[in-house]
Design an enzyme around this catalytic site. Structure first.
Site, PDB file in Angstrom:
ATOM      1  CD  GLU A  65      -0.470   6.183   2.264  1.00  0.00           C
ATOM      2  OE1 GLU A  65      -0.622   7.437   1.850  1.00  0.00           O
ATOM      3  OE2 GLU A  65      -1.053   5.184   2.355  1.00  0.00           O
ATOM      4  CB  ALA A  66       1.857   9.128  -3.982  1.00  0.00           C
ATOM      5  CG  HIS A  91      -4.964   7.960   4.420  1.00  0.00           C
ATOM      6  ND1 HIS A  91      -5.018   7.689   3.158  1.00  0.00           N
ATOM      7  CD2 HIS A  91      -6.086   8.667   4.890  1.00  0.00           C
ATOM      8  CE1 HIS A  91      -6.418   8.065   2.915  1.00  0.00           C
ATOM      9  NE2 HIS A  91      -6.985   8.452   3.961  1.00  0.00           N
ATOM     10  CG  ASP A 116      -1.864   1.028   0.960  1.00  0.00           C
ATOM     11  OD1 ASP A 116      -3.034   0.747   0.609  1.00  0.00           O
ATOM     12  OD2 ASP A 116      -1.750   2.183   1.533  1.00  0.00           O
ATOM     13  CG  ASP A 143      -1.610   0.798  -3.677  1.00  0.00           C
ATOM     14  OD1 ASP A 143      -0.874   1.527  -2.995  1.00  0.00           O
ATOM     15  OD2 ASP A 143      -2.906   0.686  -3.600  1.00  0.00           O
TER      16      ASP A 143
END
Length: 231
Positions: free
Chosen positions: A35-36, A202, A33, A135
């Protein structure tokens, strides 16, 4: 002696699958998963240039249903090196963390060494498992273009647990209910199986842990998790 947690649809499917044996296609699932980088309103922010800033993975044994290991690293963004206030608040990742982090190219190399150490792809078969299409289909795909590297072969097919969950438990549109409740699809799935989200939403690693838990429940209830998305 069956687990009594979950909605009526989950319980009905659990009872239906009682004593039915399923054969797993893989030895392990690697739950990812990312995060960006992001901005609340996407003002002056190109979504196609979003860069991965957290790379977590949770290793789930398909046969035992147990989590055996975790991988996690932060990544230093290059195109948008300064995180927005929204991104910091949403992910909990600070500017100081990403400034000290290695490049995505180096993190991917470390991740692949981790896969090799666990003998994944050599002695044991595995599949990438994610919550949704983004993703791999967006974040990883765009990041590999930005980093000028090839997309790993093992990422070209993956398991979208949202589809697996919906098809197995015959639930309604999870995304619709998430929008209606102003919630995440992951949290809707967690609630549907009668549990609570553990950790911080998140946070990539916490999200991956919760996705792995959903996968554990599916396996326990007799679901067969197979490839259902591809690039």
């Amino acid at each position: 002696q069956l687990n009594t947690n979950g909605s009526s649809k989950v319980l009905r499917k659990r009872l239906e699958m009682y004593n039915k044996k399923t054969i797993e296609m893989f030895d392990y699932y690697v739950v990812i998963d990312y995060e960006a980088t992001c901005d609340e309103n996407h003002n002056n922010f190109d979504k196609n240039n979003q860069e991965i800033i957290e790379f977590p993975a949770v290793l789930l044994n398909c046969h035992t249903g147990k989590v055996e290991a975790e991988f996690q690293s932060y990544c230093r963004p290059v195109i948008n090196p300064l995180l927005t206030k929204y991104c910091i608040k949403l992910t909990g990742i600070t500017q100081n963390i990403v400034d000290k982090a290695p490049s995505f190219h180096d993190v991917l190399a470390s991740f692949e060494k981790w896969l090799q150490k666990k003998k994944l792809g050599s002695e044991y078969s595995f599949a990438i498992l994610t919550d949704g299409s983004k993703d791999v289909g967006h974040f990883l795909k765009r990041q590999c273009v930005l980093s000028q590297i090839d997309i790993p072969e093992y990422c070209k097919y993956w398991i979208n647990i949202r589809k697996s969950f919906t098809n197995f438990y015959q639930t309604n549109d999870l995304q619709y209910f998430a929008r209606l409740a102003n919630d995440t699809v992951l949290n809707i799935m967690i609630k549907e199986i009668g549990c609570k989200f553990q950790g911080k939403p998140h946070s990539g690693l916490d999200d991956a842990r919760n996705i792995a838990y959903v996968a554990q429940c599916l396996l326990q209830d007799g679901a067969s998790l197979v490839f259902n998305e591809k690039l």
